[in-house]
Design a protein around this motif. Structure first.
Motif, mmCIF file in Angstrom:
data_model
loop_
_atom_site.group_PDB
_atom_site.id
_atom_site.type_symbol
_atom_site.label_atom_id
_atom_site.label_comp_id
_atom_site.label_asym_id
_atom_site.label_seq_id
_atom_site.Cartn_x
_atom_site.Cartn_y
_atom_site.Cartn_z
ATOM 1 N N VAL A 23 0.817 -1.212 0.000
ATOM 2 C CA VAL A 23 0.000 0.000 0.000
ATOM 3 C C VAL A 23 0.854 1.268 0.000
ATOM 4 C CG1 VAL A 23 -1.767 1.299 1.241
ATOM 5 C CG2 VAL A 23 -1.923 -1.185 1.096
ATOM 6 N N ARG A 24 1.857 1.314 0.839
ATOM 7 C CA ARG A 24 2.690 2.527 0.889
ATOM 8 C C ARG A 24 3.353 2.799 -0.452
ATOM 9 N NH1 ARG A 24 5.101 0.957 6.494
ATOM 10 N NH2 ARG A 24 3.528 1.842 7.852
ATOM 11 N N ALA A 25 3.911 1.751 -1.058
ATOM 12 C CA ALA A 25 4.560 1.914 -2.364
ATOM 13 C C ALA A 25 3.540 2.325 -3.418
ATOM 14 C CB ALA A 25 5.257 0.619 -2.767
ATOM 15 N N LEU A 26 2.353 1.753 -3.354
ATOM 16 C CA LEU A 26 1.290 2.097 -4.301
ATOM 17 C C LEU A 26 0.913 3.575 -4.176
ATOM 18 C CD1 LEU A 26 -0.943 1.333 -6.346
ATOM 19 C CD2 LEU A 26 -2.331 0.637 -4.399
ATOM 20 N N LEU A 27 0.749 4.040 -2.963
ATOM 21 C CA LEU A 27 0.382 5.437 -2.748
ATOM 22 C C LEU A 27 1.508 6.397 -3.154
ATOM 23 C CD1 LEU A 27 -1.613 5.168 0.596
ATOM 24 C CD2 LEU A 27 -2.486 5.338 -1.740
ATOM 25 N N GLU A 28 2.752 6.002 -2.899
ATOM 26 C CA GLU A 28 3.886 6.825 -3.337
ATOM 27 C C GLU A 28 3.938 6.907 -4.860
ATOM 28 O OE1 GLU A 28 6.370 8.795 -2.047
ATOM 29 O OE2 GLU A 28 5.110 8.718 -0.267
ATOM 30 N N TYR A 29 3.672 5.796 -5.527
ATOM 31 C CA TYR A 29 3.641 5.764 -6.985
ATOM 32 C C TYR A 29 2.567 6.719 -7.508
ATOM 33 C CZ TYR A 29 3.175 3.867 -11.721
ATOM 34 O OH TYR A 29 3.108 3.716 -13.085
ATOM 35 N N CYS A 30 1.383 6.637 -6.914
ATOM 36 C CA CYS A 30 0.287 7.525 -7.331
ATOM 37 C C CYS A 30 0.659 8.986 -7.117
ATOM 38 C CB CYS A 30 -0.986 7.192 -6.576
ATOM 39 S SG CYS A 30 -1.714 5.621 -7.060
ATOM 40 N N LYS A 31 1.280 9.258 -5.979
ATOM 41 C CA LYS A 31 1.686 10.628 -5.678
ATOM 42 C C LYS A 31 2.719 11.122 -6.692
ATOM 43 C CE LYS A 31 3.499 13.345 -1.821
ATOM 44 N NZ LYS A 31 4.000 13.274 -0.449
ATOM 45 N N SER A 32 3.686 10.259 -7.048
ATOM 46 C CA SER A 32 4.731 10.671 -7.994
ATOM 47 C C SER A 32 4.180 10.877 -9.403
ATOM 48 C CB SER A 32 5.860 9.640 -8.026
ATOM 49 O OG SER A 32 5.455 8.455 -8.684
ATOM 50 N N LYS A 33 3.114 10.132 -9.747
ATOM 51 C CA LYS A 33 2.485 10.258 -11.063
ATOM 52 C C LYS A 33 1.329 11.258 -11.068
ATOM 53 C CE LYS A 33 4.746 6.984 -13.243
ATOM 54 N NZ LYS A 33 5.515 7.183 -14.439
ATOM 55 N N ASN A 34 0.975 11.734 -9.849
ATOM 56 C CA ASN A 34 -0.140 12.667 -9.681
ATOM 57 C C ASN A 34 -1.447 12.096 -10.239
ATOM 58 O OD1 ASN A 34 -1.202 15.043 -8.658
ATOM 59 N ND2 ASN A 34 -0.974 16.120 -10.597
ATOM 60 N N VAL A 35 -1.727 10.834 -9.854
ATOM 61 C CA VAL A 35 -2.966 10.161 -10.267
ATOM 62 C C VAL A 35 -3.606 9.508 -9.051
ATOM 63 C CG1 VAL A 35 -2.188 9.688 -12.624
ATOM 64 C CG2 VAL A 35 -1.801 7.992 -10.852
ATOM 65 N N ASP A 36 -4.888 9.211 -9.146
ATOM 66 C CA ASP A 36 -5.600 8.475 -8.114
ATOM 67 C C ASP A 36 -5.461 6.984 -8.370
ATOM 68 O OD1 ASP A 36 -6.532 10.777 -6.813
ATOM 69 O OD2 ASP A 36 -8.254 10.915 -8.174
ATOM 70 N N VAL A 37 -5.562 6.186 -7.312
ATOM 71 C CA VAL A 37 -5.438 4.736 -7.433
ATOM 72 C C VAL A 37 -6.425 4.188 -8.451
ATOM 73 C CG1 VAL A 37 -5.679 2.543 -6.204
ATOM 74 C CG2 VAL A 37 -4.574 4.466 -5.082
ATOM 75 N N GLU A 38 -7.646 4.688 -8.446
ATOM 76 C CA GLU A 38 -8.670 4.169 -9.357
ATOM 77 C C GLU A 38 -8.382 4.481 -10.822
ATOM 78 O OE1 GLU A 38 -10.181 7.943 -7.390
ATOM 79 O OE2 GLU A 38 -9.586 6.001 -6.610
ATOM 80 N N LYS A 46 -0.526 -4.271 -10.743
ATOM 81 C CA LYS A 46 0.093 -5.591 -10.550
ATOM 82 C C LYS A 46 1.491 -5.507 -9.942
ATOM 83 C CE LYS A 46 -2.253 -8.376 -14.018
ATOM 84 N NZ LYS A 46 -2.078 -9.140 -15.266
ATOM 85 N N GLN A 47 2.200 -4.426 -10.186
ATOM 86 C CA GLN A 47 3.548 -4.321 -9.638
ATOM 87 C C GLN A 47 3.560 -4.164 -8.120
ATOM 88 O OE1 GLN A 47 5.715 -0.796 -11.008
ATOM 89 N NE2 GLN A 47 3.754 0.236 -11.340
ATOM 90 N N PHE A 48 2.418 -3.905 -7.528
ATOM 91 C CA PHE A 48 2.325 -3.732 -6.081
ATOM 92 C C PHE A 48 1.633 -4.903 -5.379
ATOM 93 C CE2 PHE A 48 2.387 0.436 -8.112
ATOM 94 C CZ PHE A 48 3.539 0.946 -7.548
ATOM 95 N N VAL A 49 1.292 -5.937 -6.133
ATOM 96 C CA VAL A 49 0.616 -7.111 -5.577
ATOM 97 C C VAL A 49 1.630 -8.231 -5.400
ATOM 98 C CG1 VAL A 49 -1.181 -8.835 -5.945
ATOM 99 C CG2 VAL A 49 -1.565 -6.474 -6.662
ATOM 100 N N VAL A 50 1.651 -8.805 -4.209
ATOM 101 C CA VAL A 50 2.545 -9.917 -3.895
ATOM 102 C C VAL A 50 1.674 -11.121 -3.558
ATOM 103 C CG1 VAL A 50 4.350 -10.757 -2.353
ATOM 104 C CG2 VAL A 50 4.273 -8.337 -2.987
ATOM 105 N N TYR A 51 1.865 -12.206 -4.296
ATOM 106 C CA TYR A 51 1.100 -13.420 -4.038
ATOM 107 C C TYR A 51 1.839 -14.277 -3.025
ATOM 108 C CZ TYR A 51 -1.810 -12.027 -7.888
ATOM 109 O OH TYR A 51 -2.674 -11.329 -8.676
ATOM 110 N N LYS A 52 1.108 -14.716 -2.016
ATOM 111 C CA LYS A 52 1.683 -15.545 -0.972
ATOM 112 C C LYS A 52 1.591 -17.008 -1.379
ATOM 113 C CE LYS A 52 -0.958 -13.203 2.167
ATOM 114 N NZ LYS A 52 -1.635 -13.113 3.440
ATOM 115 N N LYS A 53 2.585 -17.777 -0.982
ATOM 116 C CA LYS A 53 2.553 -19.209 -1.231
ATOM 117 C C LYS A 53 1.597 -19.861 -0.248
ATOM 118 C CE LYS A 53 7.256 -19.624 -2.908
ATOM 119 N NZ LYS A 53 8.557 -20.268 -2.683
#
Length: 60
Positions: A23-38, A46-53
């Motif tokens: 979440v933190r990385a996702l929000l930082e990415y949005c802030k740097s691109k000046n866009v909303d998550v939606e 997908k670059q911020f999603v980690v699948y657990k084994k």
């Protein structure tokens, strides 16, 4: 159905899942691109999603 399981005052909710979101990385990415998550594309998210084994499916 879940009313007794949640404390609406703490604002923290968790749902069991096979993945987690950075979440933190996702929000930082949005802030740097000046866009909303939606407004992000599926590929961007997908670059911020980690699948657990699943330990039940792993071989020893």
């Amino acid at each position: 159905m879940f009313d007794d399981d949640f404390d609406i005052n703490d604002g923290v909710y968790a749902v069991p899942s096979h993945y987690k979101v950075k979440v933190r990385a996702l929000l930082e990415y949005c802030k740097s691109k000046n866009v909303d998550v939606e407004d992000l594309t599926e590929e961007e998210i997908k670059q911020f999603v980690v699948y657990k084994k699943n330990p039940l499916l792993e071989d020893d």
